[in-house]
Design an enzyme around this catalytic site. Structure first.
Site, short mmCIF file in Angstrom:
data_model
loop_
_atom_site.label_atom_id
_atom_site.label_comp_id
_atom_site.label_asym_id
_atom_site.label_seq_id
_atom_site.Cartn_x
_atom_site.Cartn_y
_atom_site.Cartn_z
N ASP A 282 66.17 41.59 89.77
CA ASP A 282 65.91 40.76 88.38
C ASP A 282 66.54 39.46 88.33
OD1 ASP A 282 65.39 42.14 85.08
OD2 ASP A 282 65.22 40.05 85.89
C1 GLC Z 1 64.33 38.41 83.16
C2 GLC Z 1 63.69 39.65 82.71
C3 GLC Z 1 62.74 40.18 83.54
C4 GLC Z 1 62.03 38.99 84.13
C5 GLC Z 1 62.62 37.88 84.69
C6 GLC Z 1 61.91 36.66 85.28
O1 GLC Z 1 65.63 38.30 82.97
O2 GLC Z 1 64.84 40.72 82.99
O3 GLC Z 1 62.00 41.15 83.13
O4 GLC Z 1 60.72 39.31 84.81
O5 GLC Z 1 63.98 37.85 84.25
O6 GLC Z 1 61.77 36.07 84.02
#
Ligand code: GLC
Length: 750
Positions: A282
């Site tokens: 993430d």
């Molecule tokens: C965010 C979220 C994730 C998302 C990623 C890219 O922090 O936790 O669900 O896909 O970053 O935006």
């Protein structure tokens, strides 16, 4: 001899061809990998966010575009548009090996046409429509250069204080697993490589929805049995549906951050489940293992994440800055790098990007998807099926005895439309949606939806009444005045689109601001009132629930919100939604969910004080139960008939009910099947959803609904983490809500 020789050589040719066909992508991957330097390999494991939009804390890096040319970037996120993706792909084509970039994007509930938030879609219990919603999203996103969506989010969540409940499918593992599969199929369509299909991404692996206190990014600690029983099955369903990628999660799980968690990523995902795609971290979660206190610096974080099976590093720069040294220092084996890179390259081949890096960056196709009328039609269908009718009491003389206040008559003379959501536009979109320049004309507000539904004979009065989330009450007087002039009042209240979502956990999930006071003020006029509630989570609104005759939960319904609301308000669609989450009475009651254990002191009612950890100052029960939702008509259930009272593991059991539409409207009912295993080698929930059927009944119509039960429906994880069933006594429940069921019993014999 000769004949045999011919046969042998033919078989060789056949088997080689078969192998080469079967292994052609794997062979191509190997052939590219062989050419790559270590730095080029590490570049593929590195994902940057474009400087155009951010969904996390951005690292300002003005060398970003140079790094693409230097082969240091394998993927970009938050970078969309046929033109922009083509430009960036051009830079990747300047690298030595011309390995194409992957473009990822959070297409969570629609791209150009915004659909209801996933929690609202879950309330439809309509797998075909949910798949279609993802199909539309993929078509529009792929036309805008997106190869990969970071969806479906499949985190089971039992705590509505957690802001990300809006992105998932609610509290139930069975429903959540079906929805996970439906959304993967929708996103990936007829197969990756088609220019209307995007790679899906099951996230957040794993148990992110169990954050302590519902506070986002917080710790998670649970038994491996609970993890396997409740939180992993939707991920397994996504994997079984062929999801291309996984995303790990921010939270630590049993003391180890998910991003560095070998048990999750190697033992379960890549080992037991034999997952062939790749895992992306993430946003920054590799580097955040320093904050967790699990890595002392980015060097160690990169080592822990790569060795644990996290293949691509989103935005933390730990991999690009440390993996080369880690390999030289022998802390990360080259085979770990190679395995990660092969997984990533494989998906680029599957997407056809090596053959044509620009195949998704087509401005003509992008234009064709800019205003797709068919997509809006599907969105309106999804939106109206997501609406949940919570209450519909009769009100003399408007409805007369036994007939609910809703649906409203299209011949109503004067309707007062009151509240901060009546003319809302973008506040119908919810979190994880996109703002487009033409939104004000493209999104249908409730006001406009109702206006276009009715003739000019109906007079619409409007007053905002109050804001969403402040203490200003100066608008009340006007609202009350307007209500007094009307035959019926529709009030729309709720949460702004940024009040539920990522980093939006709230300790107070009552209706925000002074909205409930506005409702009280309007109710005091004595006029018949309908309240509609826009929200991304279950909210608490007990006074409204107890005093207002008719209530619709209208979530955040997307681009066609106003039309869908009008369809339901005036009876062009009979609402059929069922809640995918329990609604608590107060924050103090959280967590509350239907499939709890019985405990040693199960309470049978609110008077049992020495039982089941009841609060002495609060009812045992939620305000609204999982699976609850009314209709403008009534559905009557017969007693359950079982094909037999006991069956062997090799046999099946059939449970049948007849459902009759005894009201005045045709309508759709979601008939739900729950099972309780009365005694087990581990304690078992008081009931678990094990099936449901959506059935349409004309008024007066009767239908027989049958469910087939096998041992597959009775399996659970025992304390050795074996998925087993155990002979014994069971209860079976069928009804229109988890707390409104007919009951029967059966025995599974040895
Ligand atoms: C965010 C979220 C994730 C998302 C990623 C890219 O922090 O936790 O669900 O896909 O970053 O935006």
């Amino acid at each position: 001899m000769k004949r045999n020789l011919i046969i042998v050589s033919a078989c060789c040719i056949f088997s080689f061809t078969a192998i080469s066909q079967k292994k052609s992508i794997d062979q191509k991957v190997d052939s590219v990998l062989k050419l790559m330097t270590l730095d080029e390999k590490i570049g593929q494991m590195n994902q940057y966010n474009g400087p155009w939009a951010a969904t996390g804390p951005l690292t300002n890096d003005d060398k970003l575009l140079d790094q693409i040319k230097e082969g240091k970037v394998g993927s970009m996120l938050n970078t969309t548009g046929a033109k922009r993706t083509r430009e960036l792909q051009d830079l990747a084509m300047q690298t030595r090996l011309k390995i194409p970039l992957l473009f990822g994007q959070d297409v969570i509930h629609g791209y150009r046409t915004i659909f209801p938030i996933p929690l609202a879609e879950a309330a439809s219990w309509d797998m075909k429509l949910i798949e279609q919603s993802a199909r539309v999203a993929a078509t529009e996103a792929a036309a805008a250069g997106v190869h990969w969506t970071f969806a479906p989010m499949v985190d089971i969540a039992r705590d509505p204080r957690w802001g990300r409940v809006m992105e998932g499918a609610g509290e139930d593992t069975y429903l959540g697993s079906l929805i996970a599969a439906a959304r993967v199929k929708g996103f990936q369509g007829k197969g990756l490589g088609n220019t209307d299909a995007v790679m899906a991404c099951a996230k957040h692996f794993a148990a992110y929805g169990a954050a302590v206190g519902g506070r986002d990014y917080n710790s998670v600690d649970m038994s491996l049995r609970q993890l396997n029983e409740v939180y992993l099955p939707p991920f397994k369903a996504a994997a079984d549906a062929g999801v291309a990628t996984f995303m790990n999660s921010f939270n630590d799980l049993n003391g180890i951050p998910a991003t560095g968690n070998k048990y999750l990523q190697r033992d379960i995902l890549k080992g037991k489940w034999k997952f062939k795609g790749f895992v992306v971290s993430d946003w920054g979660s590799v580097g955040e293992m320093i904050n967790h206190g699990y890595a002392k610096d980015n060097y160690e974080a990169a080592m822990l994440a790569a060795n644990a099976g996290s293949d691509m590093d989103m935005e933390s720069r730990s991999y690009i800055q440390n993996l080369s040294k880690l390999v030289k220092d022998g802390k990360v084996k080259l085979t770990v790098i190679d395995e990660a890179v092969k997984r990533i390259l494989r998906m680029k081949f599957v997407m056809g990007l090596f053959d044509d890096p620009y195949k998704f960056s087509n401005e003509e196709r992008e234009k064709s998807q800019w205003n797709n009328a068919e997509h809006r039609k599907i969105e309106r269908e999804m939106a109206k099926k997501s609406i949940v009718l919570l209450k519909n009491n009769p009100l003399p003389p408007v409805g007369g005895a036994g007939v609910g206040l809703l649906p409203l008559s299209k011949q109503t003379k004067t309707i007062a439309l009151i509240g901060p959501f009546i003319k809302a536009v973008s506040d119908n979109l919810g979190f994880w949606s996109y703002d487009w320049p033409d939104d004000s004309s493209r999104i249908t507000s409730t006001y406009d939806g109702i206006k276009s539904k009715l003739s000019a004979d109906t007079k619409l009065l409007y007053a905002k009444g109050c804001n969403i989330n402040d203490s200003v009450t100066t608008g009340f007087a006007e609202a009350v005045e307007v209500a007094k002039q009307a035959d019926i009042v529709v009030i729309q209240v709720g949460e702004a689109r940024d009040m539920t979502g990522e980093a939006k956990s709230r300790s107070n999930i009552h209706l925000p601001g002074v909205q409930e006071d506005l409702i009280k003020g309007v109710m005091a006029t004595g006029k018949p009132v309908v309240v509609m509630i826009n929200a991304g989570r279950p909210l608490i609104f007990n006074w409204t629930a107890d005093n207002v005759p008719a209530i619709l939960y209208t979530w955040w319904l997307g681009t066609e919100a106003g039309n869908a609301v009008a369809d339901v308000l005036f009876g062009d669609y009979n609402p059929s939604g069922k809640l995918p989450m329990s609604f608590p009475l107060t924050e103090g009651q959280i967590p509350i969910y239907y499939n709890h254990y019985n405990t040693g002191r199960p309470a049978q009612n609110d008077n049992d004080r020495f039982y089941r950890s009841a609060y002495i100052d609060l009812s045992l029960y939620p305000k609204y139960a999982f699976g609850y939702g009314l209709s403008y008509t009534n559905f009557e259930y017969s007693d359950i008939k079982l094909s037999k009272s006991s069956f062997k593991p090799t046999e099946k059991l059939t449970a049948t009910v007849t459902v009759k539409n005894t009201g005045n409207y045709d309508g759709e009912e979601t008939v739900q099947l729950y099972i309780q295993d009365l005694f087990g080698s581990v304690v078992r929930p008081v009931k678990e959803l094990k099936g449901f059927q959506k059935v349409f009944l004309k008024k007066g119509e009767v239908k027989e609904i049958s469910f087939t039960i096998t041992t597959e429906d009775l399996k659970f994880f025992n304390d050795k983490l074996e998925k087993i069933y155990e002979p014994g006594e069971f209860k079976l429940f069928i009804g229109g809500a988890s707390n409104n069921v007919k009951e029967a019993s059966f025995t599974l014999i040895k």
